[in-house]
Design a protein around this motif. Structure first.
Motif, PDB file in Angstrom:
ATOM      1  N   GLU A 142      -8.008  -6.125  16.571  1.00 49.18           N
ATOM      2  CA  GLU A 142      -6.519  -5.753  16.512  1.00 49.18           C
ATOM      3  C   GLU A 142      -5.504  -5.896  17.553  1.00 49.18           C
ATOM      4  N   THR A 176      -5.072   1.372   1.500  1.00 45.11           N
ATOM      5  CA  THR A 176      -5.149   0.283   2.556  1.00 45.11           C
ATOM      6  C   THR A 176      -6.631   0.126   2.964  1.00 45.11           C
ATOM      7  N   GLU A 214       2.642  -3.254  14.416  1.00 48.72           N
ATOM      8  CA  GLU A 214       2.713  -2.211  15.263  1.00 48.72           C
ATOM      9  C   GLU A 214       1.762  -1.215  15.363  1.00 48.72           C
ATOM     10  N   LEU A 215       2.033  -0.291  16.132  1.00 49.81           N
ATOM     11  CA  LEU A 215       1.004   0.986  16.265  1.00 49.81           C
ATOM     12  C   LEU A 215       1.238   1.874  15.360  1.00 49.81           C
ATOM     13  N   ARG A 235       3.115   0.364   3.246  1.00 50.33           N
ATOM     14  CA  ARG A 235       2.944  -0.690   4.022  1.00 50.33           C
ATOM     15  C   ARG A 235       2.900  -1.923   3.411  1.00 50.33           C
ATOM     16  N   GLU A 280       7.293   5.848   5.284  1.00 49.36           N
ATOM     17  CA  GLU A 280       6.038   6.890   5.915  1.00 49.36           C
ATOM     18  C   GLU A 280       4.866   6.523   5.511  1.00 49.36           C
ATOM     19  N   THR A 281       4.741   6.393   4.168  1.00 50.91           N
ATOM     20  CA  THR A 281       3.326   5.896   3.661  1.00 50.91           C
ATOM     21  C   THR A 281       3.204   4.719   3.020  1.00 50.91           C
ATOM     22  N   SER A 293       0.930  -1.141  -0.071  1.00 54.45           N
ATOM     23  CA  SER A 293      -0.060  -0.034   0.210  1.00 54.45           C
ATOM     24  C   SER A 293       0.836   1.228   0.006  1.00 54.45           C
ATOM     25  N   HIS A 294       0.490   2.204  -0.763  1.00 52.18           N
ATOM     26  CA  HIS A 294       1.206   3.471  -0.944  1.00 52.18           C
ATOM     27  C   HIS A 294       0.523   4.671   0.025  1.00 52.18           C
ATOM     28  N   GLY A 295      -0.663   4.472   0.503  1.00 54.26           N
ATOM     29  CA  GLY A 295      -1.332   5.310   1.370  1.00 54.26           C
ATOM     30  C   GLY A 295      -2.527   4.778   1.934  1.00 54.26           C
ATOM     31  N   PRO A 296      -3.000   5.686   2.994  1.00 56.70           N
ATOM     32  CA  PRO A 296      -4.179   5.206   3.603  1.00 56.70           C
ATOM     33  C   PRO A 296      -5.553   4.751   2.715  1.00 56.70           C
ATOM     34  N   ALA A 322       0.609   1.164  12.293  1.00 55.35           N
ATOM     35  CA  ALA A 322       0.890   0.415  10.750  1.00 55.35           C
ATOM     36  C   ALA A 322      -0.328   0.616   9.916  1.00 55.35           C
ATOM     37  N   GLY A 323      -1.559   0.446  10.500  1.00 53.75           N
ATOM     38  CA  GLY A 323      -2.671   0.754   9.634  1.00 53.75           C
ATOM     39  C   GLY A 323      -3.532  -0.217   9.793  1.00 53.75           C
TER      40      GLY A 323
HETATM   41  N1  ADP Z   1      -0.406   3.122   3.423  1.00 60.49           N
HETATM   42  C1  ADP Z   1      -0.882   3.404   4.528  1.00 60.49           C
HETATM   43  N2  ADP Z   1      -1.798   2.500   5.029  1.00 60.49           N
HETATM   44  C2  ADP Z   1      -2.363   2.939   6.143  1.00 60.49           C
HETATM   45  N3  ADP Z   1      -2.026   3.998   7.019  1.00 60.49           N
HETATM   46  C3  ADP Z   1      -1.304   4.819   6.583  1.00 60.49           C
HETATM   47  C4  ADP Z   1      -0.646   4.515   5.424  1.00 60.49           C
HETATM   48  N4  ADP Z   1       0.360   5.645   5.006  1.00 60.49           N
HETATM   49  C5  ADP Z   1       0.026   6.605   6.306  1.00 60.49           C
HETATM   50  N5  ADP Z   1      -0.783   6.039   7.071  1.00 60.49           N
HETATM   51  C6  ADP Z   1      -1.085   6.573   8.280  1.00 60.49           C
HETATM   52  O1  ADP Z   1      -0.798   5.779   9.033  1.00 60.49           O
HETATM   53  C7  ADP Z   1      -1.745   5.721  10.408  1.00 60.49           C
HETATM   54  C8  ADP Z   1      -2.306   4.487  10.506  1.00 60.49           C
HETATM   55  O2  ADP Z   1      -3.073   4.527  11.817  1.00 60.49           O
HETATM   56  P1  ADP Z   1      -3.909   3.247  12.160  1.00 60.49           P
HETATM   57  O3  ADP Z   1      -4.666   2.617  11.108  1.00 60.49           O
HETATM   58  O4  ADP Z   1      -4.616   3.829  13.312  1.00 60.49           O
HETATM   59  O5  ADP Z   1      -2.766   2.261  12.791  1.00 60.49           O
HETATM   60  P2  ADP Z   1      -3.114   1.153  13.740  1.00 60.49           P
HETATM   61  O6  ADP Z   1      -4.447   0.736  14.054  1.00 60.49           O
HETATM   62  O7  ADP Z   1      -2.335  -0.179  13.221  1.00 60.49           O
HETATM   63  O8  ADP Z   1      -2.319   1.602  15.033  1.00 60.49           O
HETATM   64  C9  ADP Z   1      -2.769   6.820  10.008  1.00 60.49           C
HETATM   65  O9  ADP Z   1      -2.425   8.028  10.689  1.00 60.49           O
HETATM   66  C10 ADP Z   1      -2.560   6.751   8.516  1.00 60.49           C
HETATM   67  O10 ADP Z   1      -3.002   7.692   8.067  1.00 60.49           O
END
Ligand code: ADP
Ligand code: MG
Length: 145
Positions: A106, A12, A34-35, A136, A133-134, A6-9, A37-38
């Motif tokens: 989770e 995902t 980990e915390l 996953r 950073e972005t 994945s390249h961004g939220p 992660a997404g």
């Molecule tokens: N590719 C990505 N997939 C998921 N989250 C991402 C991604 N890139 C950046 N992020 C950021 O990472 C964070 C993931 O948070 P979250 O989903 O709450 O994680 P977790 O529940 O695993 O602790 C969010 O702030 C999200 O915007």
């Protein structure tokens, strides 16, 4: 096991959405990683795929958040604060391992600390890894989607 990069939220969340669309009653989606992660981001997608319109946020003071209004009821659990089997039992965890709907957990790695074995079949394992950073890496059991 399939691997998704994945390249961004949004990407995902879209992957989670495909799982929500395929989900059957009794599915348990067991997420580790980990915390940050997404994992919660994936749950948002699962909810959307089930047709749930409510905003999803992680349960913090309770074990589980429940969402109605979709194809199946969604139970969203976060085991972050639980350590022992006794804590998990007294929180009422067991009911959600055979859910009347779909459960997403989770910190599912903690289930093994509590002595539960995650059997393949209705339990789908997902591992989310931070690779940038972005970016996953999401490794998951075949969801038949
Ligand atoms: N590719 C990505 N997939 C998921 N989250 C991402 C991604 N890139 C950046 N992020 C950021 O990472 C964070 C993931 O948070 P979250 O989903 O709450 O994680 P977790 O529940 O695993 O602790 C969010 O702030 C999200 O915007
Ligand atoms: Mg989370």
């Amino acid at each position: 096991m399939p691997i998704f990069i994945s390249h961004g939220p949004a990407e995902t969340e879209s992957l989670g959405e495909t799982w929500g669309q395929a989900a059957q009653r009794g599915w348990v989606i067991a997420m580790s990683g980990e915390l940050g992660a997404g994992k919660t981001q994936l749950v948002k997608g699962v909810a959307r795929g089930l047709g749930i319109t409510a905003r999803v946020h992680s349960p913090t003071f309770t074990l589980v958040n429940e969402y109605d209004g979709g194809r199946w009821r969604l139970f969203h659990l976060d085991l972050y604060r639980l350590e022992t089997r006794a804590q998990m039992l007294s929180a009422g965890l067991e009911e959600f391992l055979q859910p009347d709907g779909v459960a997403v957990i989770e910190w599912a790695e903690k289930l093994e600390h509590g002595g539960w074995k995650l059997e393949p079949g209705k339990v789908k394992k997902v591992k989310v890894e931070l690779i940038g950073e972005t970016e996953r890496r999401i490794i998951y059991d075949d969801f038949g989607a």
